[in-house]
Motif scaffolding. Sequence first.
Motif, PDB file in Angstrom:
ATOM      1  N   GLN A 156       0.863  -1.234  -0.156  1.00 25.16           N
ATOM      2  CA  GLN A 156      -0.032  -0.058   0.096  1.00 25.16           C
ATOM      3  C   GLN A 156       0.866   1.199   0.097  1.00 25.16           C
ATOM      4  O   GLN A 156       0.620   2.409  -0.813  1.00 25.16           O
ATOM      5  N   VAL A 157       2.130   1.260   0.686  1.00 24.74           N
ATOM      6  CA  VAL A 157       2.782   2.475   1.068  1.00 24.74           C
ATOM      7  C   VAL A 157       3.651   2.429  -0.468  1.00 24.74           C
ATOM      8  O   VAL A 157       3.669   3.641  -1.130  1.00 24.74           O
ATOM      9  N   TRP A 158       3.893   1.536  -1.162  1.00 25.34           N
ATOM     10  CA  TRP A 158       4.546   1.317  -2.389  1.00 25.34           C
ATOM     11  C   TRP A 158       3.746   2.139  -3.464  1.00 25.34           C
ATOM     12  O   TRP A 158       4.181   3.070  -4.036  1.00 25.34           O
ATOM     13  N   GLU A 159       2.355   1.712  -3.509  1.00 25.83           N
ATOM     14  CA  GLU A 159       1.674   2.353  -4.571  1.00 25.83           C
ATOM     15  C   GLU A 159       1.388   3.918  -4.000  1.00 25.83           C
ATOM     16  O   GLU A 159       1.387   4.506  -4.948  1.00 25.83           O
TER      17      GLU A 159
ATOM     18  N   TYR B 268       7.695  14.178  -4.332  1.00 22.92           N
ATOM     19  CA  TYR B 268       8.488  15.531  -3.638  1.00 22.92           C
ATOM     20  C   TYR B 268      10.014  15.107  -3.737  1.00 22.92           C
ATOM     21  O   TYR B 268      10.661  16.262  -3.368  1.00 22.92           O
ATOM     22  N   GLY B 269      10.408  14.350  -4.325  1.00 20.65           N
ATOM     23  CA  GLY B 269      11.853  13.955  -4.652  1.00 20.65           C
ATOM     24  C   GLY B 269      12.388  13.268  -3.405  1.00 20.65           C
ATOM     25  O   GLY B 269      13.664  13.307  -3.529  1.00 20.65           O
ATOM     26  N   ILE B 270      11.779  12.909  -2.584  1.00 20.57           N
ATOM     27  CA  ILE B 270      12.440  12.166  -1.431  1.00 20.57           C
ATOM     28  C   ILE B 270      12.434  10.685  -1.648  1.00 20.57           C
ATOM     29  O   ILE B 270      11.445  10.287  -2.145  1.00 20.57           O
TER      30      ILE B 270
ATOM     31  N   ASP C 143       2.561   9.565  -8.916  1.00 21.57           N
ATOM     32  CA  ASP C 143       3.465  10.393  -9.063  1.00 21.57           C
ATOM     33  C   ASP C 143       4.740  10.843  -8.756  1.00 21.57           C
ATOM     34  O   ASP C 143       5.509  11.797  -8.578  1.00 21.57           O
ATOM     35  N   GLY C 144       5.312   9.301  -8.679  1.00 23.94           N
ATOM     36  CA  GLY C 144       6.795   9.436  -8.090  1.00 23.94           C
ATOM     37  C   GLY C 144       7.639   8.771  -9.173  1.00 23.94           C
ATOM     38  O   GLY C 144       7.102   8.685 -10.226  1.00 23.94           O
TER      39      GLY C 144
END
Length: 299
Positions: free
Chosen positions: A103-106, A134-136, A111-112
């Motif tokens: 879930q976190v991966w998705e 955000y580029g992190i 937009d990453g």
Amino acid sequence: MQKIVPNLWYNANAVEAAEFYASLLPRTSSSIGMYYPSEGLLDFQQPFAGEPLVVHLDVAGYRLSLINAGPEITPNPSISFTLQFHQKFLDDGSTSAEQVLRQVWEGFVRDGKVLMDLGAYPFSPLYGWVEDRYGISWQLSLAQQAEPAQLLTPSLLFAGAAQNLAEEAITFYSTLFEDSAVGQKVYYSDPTEPVNASSLMYSDFELAGQRFSAMDSGVAQDFTFSGGISLEVHCRDQAEIDRLWLALSAHPAEEQCGWLRDRYGVSWQIVPANMSALMNRPEAYAKLMKMGKIVIEDF
């Protein structure tokens, strides 16, 4: 109190980012830690008058500070954050660690940008590396330890100008902080450019009782450490500020407001533990902006 707090730089959207992370990561919450003053700002800071300056993000007991600023500095994968998913970090037993990881991966992929595909690897049955919107950069992995100490671990990638300096750096850092130690070291088995026989494929270490990891990049990169992610150290007194500043400072012309860059290019903020209280004093922000190394009695 967490002694070393990673600070992440955002382009005027730190509050939005914190809300995004809090909605996605298990046992995570956010709060405003500091606001910009309404006056005494530099010209480029004027749009932020009265706006949040620092947003605290608590990830399963581990603090990150999100800096709400402008486009002057950007993060890159030289410092990423490894999330080791384990049932102990979940709120209840209704969802498995693997389900939460996916879930976190998705959420991060949306937009990453994927840096390493999510899948099985020799070092983990499920792992992936992604740069969020955000580029992190985040590394997601199913925890292999029976009881991992931290859900979140800062991970340093030595590349570019810092290539092949991981072992030297972590040995040096471990001499600077109490309750520090170097753990396992895994070297590249078949050194090829840009790595050599002393390059680290992986190492873990502790600074002030906090877990970190480091590695030398196995491929040539066009980036190295930047101020987009810095390590803020909360010091007990001026003597500790002076000691760490002397040991870490390597680029005096760039130093401002307690920020410095060390010999490897890693950015640090060396600040007093009561920094929040100091910033409530009259004209504290204007005084801070004139400092390189922080001098407590000058507030």
